[in-house]
Write an enzyme that holds these catalytic residues in place. Structure first.
Site, PDB file in Angstrom:
ATOM      1  N   THR A  38       0.850  -1.182   0.000  1.00 51.51           N
ATOM      2  CA  THR A  38       0.000   0.000   0.000  1.00 51.51           C
ATOM      3  C   THR A  38       0.887   1.235   0.000  1.00 51.51           C
ATOM      4  O   THR A  38       1.939   1.239   0.636  1.00 51.51           O
ATOM      5  CB  THR A  38      -0.937   0.064   1.235  1.00 51.51           C
ATOM      6  OG1 THR A  38      -1.495   1.388   1.325  1.00 51.51           O
ATOM      7  CG2 THR A  38      -0.220  -0.223   2.542  1.00 51.51           C
ATOM      8  N   ASP A  44       0.222   3.826   1.505  1.00 49.24           N
ATOM      9  CA  ASP A  44       0.004   4.562   2.762  1.00 49.24           C
ATOM     10  C   ASP A  44       1.062   4.300   3.836  1.00 49.24           C
ATOM     11  O   ASP A  44       1.195   5.086   4.771  1.00 49.24           O
ATOM     12  CB  ASP A  44      -1.376   4.224   3.343  1.00 49.24           C
ATOM     13  CG  ASP A  44      -2.506   4.545   2.392  1.00 49.24           C
ATOM     14  OD1 ASP A  44      -2.304   5.390   1.503  1.00 49.24           O
ATOM     15  OD2 ASP A  44      -3.592   3.949   2.531  1.00 49.24           O
TER      16      ASP A  44
HETATM   17  P1  ADP Z   1      -6.534  -1.939   1.744  1.00 47.96           P
HETATM   18  O1  ADP Z   1      -6.210  -3.392   1.741  1.00 47.96           O
HETATM   19  O2  ADP Z   1      -5.713  -1.171   0.762  1.00 47.96           O
HETATM   20  O3  ADP Z   1      -6.520  -1.352   3.135  1.00 47.96           O
HETATM   21  P2  ADP Z   1      -9.487  -2.027   1.824  1.00 47.96           P
HETATM   22  O4  ADP Z   1      -9.611  -1.457   3.187  1.00 47.96           O
HETATM   23  O5  ADP Z   1     -10.455  -1.603   0.793  1.00 47.96           O
HETATM   24  O6  ADP Z   1      -8.027  -1.761   1.197  1.00 47.96           O
HETATM   25  O7  ADP Z   1      -9.561  -3.618   1.955  1.00 47.96           O
HETATM   26  C1  ADP Z   1      -9.439  -4.425   0.822  1.00 47.96           C
HETATM   27  C2  ADP Z   1     -10.414  -5.556   0.867  1.00 47.96           C
HETATM   28  O8  ADP Z   1     -10.118  -6.423   1.984  1.00 47.96           O
HETATM   29  C3  ADP Z   1     -11.862  -5.166   1.102  1.00 47.96           C
HETATM   30  O9  ADP Z   1     -12.470  -4.698  -0.068  1.00 47.96           O
HETATM   31  C4  ADP Z   1     -12.446  -6.498   1.562  1.00 47.96           C
HETATM   32  O10 ADP Z   1     -12.639  -7.370   0.472  1.00 47.96           O
HETATM   33  C5  ADP Z   1     -11.319  -7.054   2.432  1.00 47.96           C
HETATM   34  N1  ADP Z   1     -11.556  -6.695   3.851  1.00 47.96           N
HETATM   35  C6  ADP Z   1     -11.481  -5.479   4.425  1.00 47.96           C
HETATM   36  N2  ADP Z   1     -11.808  -5.529   5.742  1.00 47.96           N
HETATM   37  C7  ADP Z   1     -12.112  -6.823   6.001  1.00 47.96           C
HETATM   38  C8  ADP Z   1     -12.532  -7.528   7.190  1.00 47.96           C
HETATM   39  N3  ADP Z   1     -12.709  -6.911   8.358  1.00 47.96           N
HETATM   40  N4  ADP Z   1     -12.743  -8.858   7.080  1.00 47.96           N
HETATM   41  C9  ADP Z   1     -12.575  -9.499   5.900  1.00 47.96           C
HETATM   42  N5  ADP Z   1     -12.186  -8.880   4.762  1.00 47.96           N
HETATM   43  C10 ADP Z   1     -11.955  -7.572   4.797  1.00 47.96           C
HETATM   44  O1  F6P Z   2      -5.085   2.965   0.572  1.00 49.94           O
HETATM   45  C1  F6P Z   2      -4.609   3.584  -0.598  1.00 49.94           C
HETATM   46  C2  F6P Z   2      -5.440   4.807  -0.916  1.00 49.94           C
HETATM   47  O2  F6P Z   2      -4.909   5.380  -2.102  1.00 49.94           O
HETATM   48  C3  F6P Z   2      -5.525   5.854   0.197  1.00 49.94           C
HETATM   49  O3  F6P Z   2      -4.377   6.651   0.277  1.00 49.94           O
HETATM   50  C4  F6P Z   2      -6.761   6.602  -0.212  1.00 49.94           C
HETATM   51  O4  F6P Z   2      -7.386   7.228   0.885  1.00 49.94           O
HETATM   52  C5  F6P Z   2      -7.648   5.522  -0.796  1.00 49.94           C
HETATM   53  O5  F6P Z   2      -6.788   4.441  -1.162  1.00 49.94           O
HETATM   54  C6  F6P Z   2      -8.439   5.935  -2.006  1.00 49.94           C
HETATM   55  O6  F6P Z   2      -9.275   4.911  -2.344  1.00 49.94           O
HETATM   56  P1  F6P Z   2     -10.014   4.766  -3.753  1.00 49.94           P
HETATM   57  O7  F6P Z   2      -8.972   4.423  -4.760  1.00 49.94           O
HETATM   58  O8  F6P Z   2     -10.970   3.655  -3.537  1.00 49.94           O
HETATM   59  O9  F6P Z   2     -10.620   6.080  -4.052  1.00 49.94           O
END
Ligand code: ADP
Ligand code: F6P
Length: 320
Positions: free
Chosen positions: A125, A127
């Site tokens: 990521t 972030d």
């Molecule tokens: P990132 O992995 O970049 O933080 P997201 O927060 O969108 O991005 O999470 C990615 C995906 O992981 C979600 O769309 C979902 O499919 C899965 N996910 C997120 N939170 C949970 C959770 N609490 N339990 C199971 N799967 C999850």
């Molecule tokens: O987690 C990566 C990220 O680019 C964050 O920095 C940002 O807040 C978010 O995803 C944006 O999400 P989306 O691409 O769904 O608009």
């Protein structure tokens, strides 16, 4: 384990492809089979799964984005979604899963692990907000992209004697703003992990102007507030000829830096080493330049990411 799968999930990050390549190649090198799952957990539940061979991951190490695609799929947070996912994995005879993603994706890997399916998480990521590692894949590329933008904005800020509020991504974390801000010589860095006082921000701009300083650059992490709102609040203290520049998704794309490619290659290869030994339920990291694997449940439930706040103090001491 003889057959493993890999998926990328959540926000894409430069270097994810290098990690997919490393997982695939190291697994084949070890005599294992690898399956690629398209569109993260959405593709897992739908059974969008294909075998990966050596040429499938050729010519991708230099590319941004993810060749396995990604998705936001909230349904995977439900029991039904997770059980369907495990059913698909079993149907393909897959014994272990590598998940490349951010905090949310790790929670998906945690859920699978808790249900008895071994998953290994690789932090991917921009972030840099994952506990258990100093750096995530994509962070180095992202801060260099922001830095390039800051340098460009500085040119026009100087020419017009303007203040620029540069809003950068990072979700709830201030790492991107902090690192790019210090590297770009920002006058102020505003992050969620540190309080700020708008009156002091205004005073600093005024003091710089009084000394004949032409530009003023404020790097704002999106987790604090939108750039437009910040500009509105700053206006209360005077007219600083402020402009807002929101860098947005530009920072998520582009060819990964050497540092991100190397980190991704190390993480991917190590993930296979662990699964080959039958070890799952882990998340990989790099701490003090050493590869580490920690219990994914413990890491997510007990540890919290903290940015390097010494950078905040450093900027305060040398940037005025
Ligand atoms: P990132 O992995 O970049 O933080 P997201 O927060 O969108 O991005 O999470 C990615 C995906 O992981 C979600 O769309 C979902 O499919 C899965 N996910 C997120 N939170 C949970 C959770 N609490 N339990 C199971 N799967 C999850
Ligand atoms: O987690 C990566 C990220 O680019 C964050 O920095 C940002 O807040 C978010 O995803 C944006 O999400 P989306 O691409 O769904 O608009």
């Amino acid at each position: 384990m003889k057959r493993i799968a890999i998926l990328t999930s959540g926000g894409d990050a430069p270097g994810m492809n290098a990690a997919v390549r490393a997982v695939t190649r190291r697994a084949i090198y070890e005599g294992m089979e690898v399956y690629g799952i398209n569109y993260g957990y959405a593709g897992l539940v739908a059974g969008d799964i294909r075998k990966l061979d050596v040429p499938d991951v050729g010519d991708i190490i230099q590319k941004g984005g993810t060749c396995l695609y990604s998705a936001r799929y909230p349904e995977f947070a439900t029991e039904e979604g997770q059980l369907k996912g495990i059913e698909q994995l079993k149907k393909f005879g897959i014994e272990g899963l590598v998940v490349i993603g951010g905090d949310g994706s790790y929670h998906g890997a945690l859920a699978l692990t808790k249900r008895g399916f071994p998953a290994v998480g690789i932090p991917g990521t921009i972030d840099n907000d994952i506990p258990g590692t100093d750096y995530t894949i994509g962070f180095d590329t992202a801060i260099n992209t922001v830095l390039d933008a800051i340098d460009r904005i500085r040119d026009t800020a100087t020419s017009h004697v303007r203040t620029f509020i540069i809003e950068v991504m990072g979700r709830d974390a201030g790492d991107i703003a902090l690192w790019a801000g210090v590297a770009g010589g920002a006058d102020d860095i505003i992050i969620p992990e540190h309080d700020f006082d708008m009156a002091q921000v205004a005073e600093k701009i005024r003091a710089g102007r009084d000394r004949g300083k032409k530009h003023c650059l404020i790097i704002l992490a999106e987790g604090v507030m939108p750039g437009s709102e910040f500009a509105k609040q700053l206006e209360v203290y005077g007219d600083f000829h402020a402009r807002v520049s929101v860098l947005g998704h530009i920072v998520r794309g582009g060819s990964p830096t050497a540092r991100d490619r190397v980190l991704a290659s190390k993480f991917g290869s190590y993930a296979v080493e662990l699964l080959k030994e039958g070890r799952g339920g882990l998340c990989i990291g790099s701490l003090n330049n050493q590869l580490v694997a920690a219990d994914i449940v413990e890491t997510l439930e007990q540890k919290k990411h903290q940015p390097d706040l010494s950078l905040y103090d450093l900027n305060h001491q040398i940037s005025f």
